[in-house]
Structures are given as C-alpha cells and as structure tokens.
Enzyme design. Structure first.
Site, PDB file in Angstrom:
ATOM      1  N   ARG A   1      48.609  40.286  39.747  1.00  0.00           N
ATOM      2  CA  ARG A   1      47.928  41.574  39.820  1.00  0.00           C
ATOM      3  C   ARG A   1      48.432  42.451  40.962  1.00  0.00           C
ATOM      4  O   ARG A   1      48.043  43.623  41.053  1.00  0.00           O
ATOM      5  CB  ARG A   1      46.409  41.377  39.947  1.00  0.00           C
ATOM      6  CG  ARG A   1      45.924  40.705  41.226  1.00  0.00           C
ATOM      7  CD  ARG A   1      44.427  40.422  41.081  1.00  0.00           C
ATOM      8  NE  ARG A   1      43.854  39.702  42.203  1.00  0.00           N
ATOM      9  CZ  ARG A   1      43.163  40.273  43.173  1.00  0.00           C
ATOM     10  NH1 ARG A   1      42.979  41.577  43.177  1.00  0.00           N
ATOM     11  NH2 ARG A   1      42.653  39.550  44.144  1.00  0.00           N
TER      12      ARG A   1
ATOM     13  N   ARG B   1      32.640  38.869  51.046  1.00  0.00           N
ATOM     14  CA  ARG B   1      33.881  38.126  51.261  1.00  0.00           C
ATOM     15  C   ARG B   1      33.905  37.623  52.703  1.00  0.00           C
ATOM     16  O   ARG B   1      33.917  38.423  53.639  1.00  0.00           O
ATOM     17  CB  ARG B   1      35.086  39.027  51.000  1.00  0.00           C
ATOM     18  CG  ARG B   1      35.066  39.742  49.646  1.00  0.00           C
ATOM     19  CD  ARG B   1      36.270  40.663  49.531  1.00  0.00           C
ATOM     20  NE  ARG B   1      36.264  41.458  48.309  1.00  0.00           N
ATOM     21  CZ  ARG B   1      35.713  42.668  48.199  1.00  0.00           C
ATOM     22  NH1 ARG B   1      35.134  43.229  49.267  1.00  0.00           N
ATOM     23  NH2 ARG B   1      35.742  43.317  47.066  1.00  0.00           N
TER      24      ARG B   1
ATOM     25  N   CYS C   1      31.388  40.951  39.683  1.00  0.00           N
ATOM     26  CA  CYS C   1      31.672  41.444  41.034  1.00  0.00           C
ATOM     27  C   CYS C   1      33.102  41.935  41.188  1.00  0.00           C
ATOM     28  O   CYS C   1      33.537  42.281  42.285  1.00  0.00           O
ATOM     29  CB  CYS C   1      31.364  40.382  42.086  1.00  0.00           C
ATOM     30  SG  CYS C   1      32.439  38.943  42.007  1.00  0.00           S
TER      31      CYS C   1
ATOM     32  N   ASN D   1      39.177  40.941  38.493  1.00  0.00           N
ATOM     33  CA  ASN D   1      40.567  41.134  38.933  1.00  0.00           C
ATOM     34  C   ASN D   1      41.391  39.885  38.658  1.00  0.00           C
ATOM     35  O   ASN D   1      42.446  39.933  38.020  1.00  0.00           O
ATOM     36  CB  ASN D   1      40.626  41.460  40.427  1.00  0.00           C
ATOM     37  CG  ASN D   1      39.818  42.689  40.793  1.00  0.00           C
ATOM     38  OD1 ASN D   1      39.226  43.338  39.943  1.00  0.00           O
ATOM     39  ND2 ASN D   1      39.787  43.007  42.071  1.00  0.00           N
ATOM     40  N   ASP D   2      40.911  38.747  39.161  1.00  0.00           N
ATOM     41  CA  ASP D   2      41.656  37.504  38.954  1.00  0.00           C
ATOM     42  C   ASP D   2      41.552  37.022  37.513  1.00  0.00           C
ATOM     43  O   ASP D   2      42.508  36.447  36.981  1.00  0.00           O
ATOM     44  CB  ASP D   2      41.159  36.423  39.910  1.00  0.00           C
ATOM     45  CG  ASP D   2      41.921  36.413  41.227  1.00  0.00           C
ATOM     46  OD1 ASP D   2      43.143  36.632  41.207  1.00  0.00           O
ATOM     47  OD2 ASP D   2      41.297  36.210  42.277  1.00  0.00           O
TER      48      ASP D   2
ATOM     49  N   HIS E   1      46.138  49.424  50.903  1.00  0.00           N
ATOM     50  CA  HIS E   1      45.164  50.085  51.773  1.00  0.00           C
ATOM     51  C   HIS E   1      44.886  51.509  51.313  1.00  0.00           C
ATOM     52  O   HIS E   1      43.792  52.024  51.521  1.00  0.00           O
ATOM     53  CB  HIS E   1      45.661  50.049  53.220  1.00  0.00           C
ATOM     54  CG  HIS E   1      45.396  48.748  53.902  1.00  0.00           C
ATOM     55  ND1 HIS E   1      46.172  48.248  54.914  1.00  0.00           N
ATOM     56  CD2 HIS E   1      44.424  47.822  53.703  1.00  0.00           C
ATOM     57  CE1 HIS E   1      45.699  47.093  55.312  1.00  0.00           C
ATOM     58  NE2 HIS E   1      44.643  46.805  54.594  1.00  0.00           N
TER      59      HIS E   1
ATOM     60  N   GLU F   1      36.871  33.134  37.451  1.00  0.00           N
ATOM     61  CA  GLU F   1      38.110  33.906  37.585  1.00  0.00           C
ATOM     62  C   GLU F   1      39.248  33.282  36.802  1.00  0.00           C
ATOM     63  O   GLU F   1      40.316  33.872  36.670  1.00  0.00           O
ATOM     64  CB  GLU F   1      38.518  33.979  39.063  1.00  0.00           C
ATOM     65  CG  GLU F   1      37.443  34.558  39.969  1.00  0.00           C
ATOM     66  CD  GLU F   1      37.606  34.104  41.409  1.00  0.00           C
ATOM     67  OE1 GLU F   1      38.147  34.889  42.199  1.00  0.00           O
ATOM     68  OE2 GLU F   1      37.199  32.971  41.715  1.00  0.00           O
TER      69      GLU F   1
ATOM     70  N   ARG G   1      30.444  34.534  49.078  1.00  0.00           N
ATOM     71  CA  ARG G   1      31.512  33.672  48.576  1.00  0.00           C
ATOM     72  C   ARG G   1      32.115  32.900  49.740  1.00  0.00           C
ATOM     73  O   ARG G   1      32.512  33.507  50.748  1.00  0.00           O
ATOM     74  CB  ARG G   1      32.596  34.518  47.908  1.00  0.00           C
ATOM     75  CG  ARG G   1      33.758  33.693  47.340  1.00  0.00           C
ATOM     76  CD  ARG G   1      34.798  34.587  46.682  1.00  0.00           C
ATOM     77  NE  ARG G   1      35.521  35.404  47.655  1.00  0.00           N
ATOM     78  CZ  ARG G   1      36.302  36.430  47.330  1.00  0.00           C
ATOM     79  NH1 ARG G   1      36.449  36.774  46.075  1.00  0.00           N
ATOM     80  NH2 ARG G   1      36.936  37.116  48.269  1.00  0.00           N
TER      81      ARG G   1
END
Length: 535
Positions: free
Chosen positions: A425, A266, A462, A414-415, A164, A391, A302
């Site tokens: 990750r 998301r 993205c 990221n993935d 966060h 991904e 998504r």
C-alpha cells in the site's frame, strides 16, 4: 509550486574546511530551530512531524557524513546535498514507512542549502488570491502552515496515503488528492475541480459541473457547522463515530469535533521515538492521559504494531526480504513477549486509575490460535475487553471462529486491502490496487460482520475507509457497528449517515457488493444512494 534549488557545484571549497564546517553547523542548527518553531505554531500532529524533521536535520550520522565531505575539500552546500542524498537513497530502498520519509529528508536538505546560500527556501507561492496548489510533493513544514484562506485544495503527483503531506492535509481538513500521475500537466490559470471524495481532478469543467461542485462545497460547509449529535442513521439506528488517534495530545481536538470515543489508539508513538522500549511507568502515564480525556466512553487501544514499515531494533532487527509478510504485529510481539506483557500491565493499571471503557486489541491476527493466545494473555492481566484487528483475509474468512473467542473485531481497511491484492500500500506502482471500494474487500468486511453477528460480538471499522462518507454508509450496510476515523472527517460522515436509513444503507451496500470492480462499486453505491429517501 516553486522549483527546487539548483544543485550545488562540485567545485572545491575556497574558504577552507574549518570555515565551511562552521557555516554548515550554523545552518543546520538554524533550520532545526525554524522547524521546531513552525511546529509549535502549527500544533497538533504537525508539531510531531516537524519536531521529527528537526531531529532528522541534526542526526549525528548525517552530520558526520557532511563533515567527512567538507574535510575532503568540498563546499558546505555540496556536502549537504551529497550526504543527505545518500541517506535518502537508503531510506527509499527500505521502502514502506521509512521510504515515505525520504521526501522529508529532501526538504531538510533544501532548507539547509538555502540558508547557506542566503536565499529563501523553496515554498508555497503567494499569488495574492485563492488558488489550487499543485506540486510534486509538499514539505511538512509548508503543509503545516498553509493559509487555508488562500489554498483551496492541494494536488500532488507524489506521495501516498501515509505520506506526511496526506496525514497533515487530513488533520487540517484540506481538500487534497495525492499521487495524481498527471498533476504536472496542470498549468497556472487552469480552472479545476478537486473532488477528494471521488479522488478526481476535473480540468476545464463546464458551467454545470462548476455549479454542482459549488453546491457540494456549500453542503459540506453546512454539515461541518451543524450542531454535533451522536452518530446515527435517519431512522435513529445508532452508529457511534469514534476517533483514530496517534497520541494522547490529539484527544481534546477529537472531543471538540464530536468523537464519541476512540476506535483506534496507535501505541507506536511511544516506541518509534526511542532506541529502547518505554518503561511500564512511561506507558501507564500516556495511557492514563488518553483515558482521562474520555470518561465513560469507549477507548480502543491497539497494542504495538511493529515490523514491516515500522521496524524496531529492540523488537526485531533481523533482516527480512519481504517484511510486510514477515514478523510483524502479533507475530513480533509473541517473539518478544516481555514487551507485550509490559504493555498489558501498563494498560490494565491505567484502566484501574480512570473510568473510561478500555478495549484492547491485537494487530495482524491471522489465525484462531493467535486469537486464543492474545485474549488469554490480555485477560490474565485484567483486560476486560480483548479483541483483534482484522487486516488479513484469513481472519475475515474465519471471523465466525475468531469472534467465538475474541470480544470484538476492528477492521483495518488499509492493510486488509493491501493483503487482499498482494500489493504494497506504500508502493506507488501498485497504488491502483489500494481501493477499499473493491467488492473483494467489501465481501471480506461483510464476512467479518456476519461472524460478529453469529456470535453477538461487535465489529467496527478503523481504517481510512470509514472517513469516506458514502463508503461509511456502505460499511454500515455491510454490518459495521461503529466507525472510527481521523477526527476532521467526523462531520462529513455524520451528516451523510443522517441521510440514510438502515434499509437504505443495506441497499447501497448490496449495490456495491454486486459490482465487478472498485470504480463500478463506487458508482453503483452513488446511484443507489441518490435513489434513497431518508425522509
């Protein structure tokens, strides 16, 4: 940063269980209300984070744990510390998204104990002048209300890209680097340069280094205040810049910051806060609110990406030894197809009620057969544009075949980075592998773009990589047609793209591709970029 409160003593209570229970319940309620008030003051994503913390404070299972310890003769302070620590250890053991929330639980416990002791909770210092804030980690309640006139930058030793602290720092445009191993070695009075673009903290900088940093800061400020124009390269090649959003409430700010649409919406926020799947009506209302904010604009949604670090009891509650490689994304949805069908129903109905350009994509696609499954089902429900997330390396390597079927692809860097290097990750011990600059990742992105080109299908980005201005140039050079990112990153990326032509971008991308590792790819791209002339 202030040190945590001293640990409570295990000495027995001197006032009796009933009075201790009353004190604890009052303190918990007071902390929860304070967190809610801070969230209301901060607004945006911070409100969601702090409201979640408030709910965490009053979680019935946690309160039961505290009550049990108090009834055994313990003090309220010790009972809170021990019960919260036990729950924190459970979250840490789960890892992933839930493991990242352990730090939030520590903050709640500290605030409750401080209230019980009648002392201020540990928080951000106020030295009376601008400073770089260095901490082990920063509580969401403190990050959300940082005084940006005083806090020049944030450096933490803990945390990852999905903590966060990192999420809120990005939303507030705070210069921040998380997970700096030697951050504890920085001392009061040190002069440092915090370069978030490079992920580097420079100690004892020279006069020349300071002057360069000041010039970069001035250029960034000018870019942020420049008139908003559509994303494009210096030669006029359009590169639409889109926003990554987690809920419809962020749409207005995204538009204000220049988002030309949404590249990733998301939908998990509708599901993660509920013990049961949301109804079609609830979903339709949320999707309609989002689409109405972008009339005539592209909005990429998504479908539910659950499993791994985002487990849902009503979707997949079976224990998995390695959930990141288990039943997640499209695999989990196929196992509970009714949830996917309800989501597609709500999306199609929201699309009919608005005039946005709705695109829908499936997460974690790894085979051509999965592509066929999702696109066929989506079109059955009236979705006009059905695509896939890339991904998994398998999808990138088969992009020519995947994009012969899907209408588009969006790369989640990221993935993709995580699965390329078989490195979680969210796990600090392998954080060094989480670098999308690595040529192995760049080659997979290029391969995906070539698959799109062969089929006349667009490929966008993205993942977090698109928010890095120089890497954005590389991604366009590799063949990305659109870039989607946190709205606060739009200005920097827009300004950097305008300094390069398409030929420039391709040269910069080629320089990065020819490198052997992430660091040398970044340096090669920087050198190639400095040699370009957008004029």
């Amino acid at each position: 940063m202030a040190e945590p409160l001293p640990a409570p003593s295990d000495a027995p209570s001197e006032i009796g269980a009933d009075e201790e229970l009353a004190r604890v319940h009052e303190a918990v309620a007071a902390v929860a209300r304070e967190l809610e008030a801070r969230g209301a003051q901060a607004g945006g994503k911070a409100r969601d984070v702090l409201e979640a913390q408030a709910m965490m404070a009053e979680d019935p299972s946690l309160i039961d744990g505290v009550d049990t310890r108090v009834k055994q003769g313990k003090t309220g302070e010790w009972a809170v510390a021990d019960a919260f620590a036990s729950f924190r250890d459970q979250l840490t053991a789960m890892g992933g998204y839930l493991g990242e929330r352990a730090a939030d639980l520590d903050d709640v416990a500290q605030r409750v104990i401080a209230h019980l002791r009648g002392v201020p909770a540990p928080g951000v210092p106020d030295p009376g002048h601008p400073f770089v804030l260095v901490a082990k980690d920063l509580a969401p309640a403190d990050t959300a209300l940082l005084n940006l006139d005083q806090v020049l930058a944030l450096v933490t030793s803990d945390g990852g890209p999905t903590s966060h602290t990192a999420i809120l720092a990005r939303e507030k445009s705070i210069v921040a680097i998380v997970g700096v191993a030697d951050a504890a070695g920085l001392a009061d009075g040190d002069t440092v340069i915090v370069d978030a673009a490079k992920g580097v903290v420079t100690t004892q900088p020279s006069a020349d280094e300071l002057a360069q940093a000041e010039n970069r800061a001035a250029a960034r400020a000018a870019a942020t205040s420049a008139p908003i124009t559509p994303g494009a390269l210096a030669d006029g090649t359009p590169v639409p810049l889109l926003a990554n959003l987690g809920n419809a409430a962020g749409a207005a700010q995204a538009v204000e910051l220049g988002a030309e649409g949404v590249g990733l919406f998301r939908t998990e926020f509708l599901f993660l806060s509920s013990a049961n799947a949301p109804t079609v009506e609830q979903q339709r209302a949320a999707y309609t609110e989002l689409l109405q904010a972008f009339p005539g604009k592209k909005v990429v949604v998504r479908v539910l990406d659950a499993g791994a670090d985002k487990p849902l009891a009503f979707l997949n509650d079976a224990h998995e030894e390695n959930p990141a490689l288990g039943l997640r994304g499209i695999r989990a949805l196929r196992a509970s197809e009714d949830i996917l069908r309800e989501q597609l129903t709500a999306l199609a109905e929201a699309d009919k009620a608005t005039d946005a350009d709705l695109w829908v994509m499936a997460p974690m696609i790894s085979t051509v057969e999965e592509t066929e499954y999702f696109t066929t089902l989506a079109r059955e429900y009236g979705v006009k544009t059905a695509g896939v997330m890339v991904e998994v390396p398998a999808a990138a390597l088969l992009a020519d075949k995947v994009l012969a079927i899907a209408d588009f692809a969006s790369i989640g860097t990221n993935d993709l980075t995580q699965y390329t290097f078989a490195a979680d990750r969210l796990l600090g011990s392998v954080a060094a592998f989480q670098d999308p600059w690595h040529p192995a990742v760049l080659r997979l992105i290029h391969e995906t773009a070539l698959g799109g080109k062969a089929n006349g299908k667009p490929v966008g980005i993205c993942g977090e990589a698109a928010a890095d201005p120089l890497l954005a140039v590389v991604l366009v050079g590799l063949g990305a047609a659109t870039l989607s990112m946190a709205p606060t990153a739009l200005a920097d990326v827009r300004a950097t793209l305008l300094q390069h032509t398409l030929d420039d971008a391709r040269r910069v991308a080629e320089a990065a591709l020819s490198a052997a590792d992430a660091a040398s790819a970044r340096e090669a791209a920087r050198a190639a970029s400095s040699n370009t002339d957008a004029g």
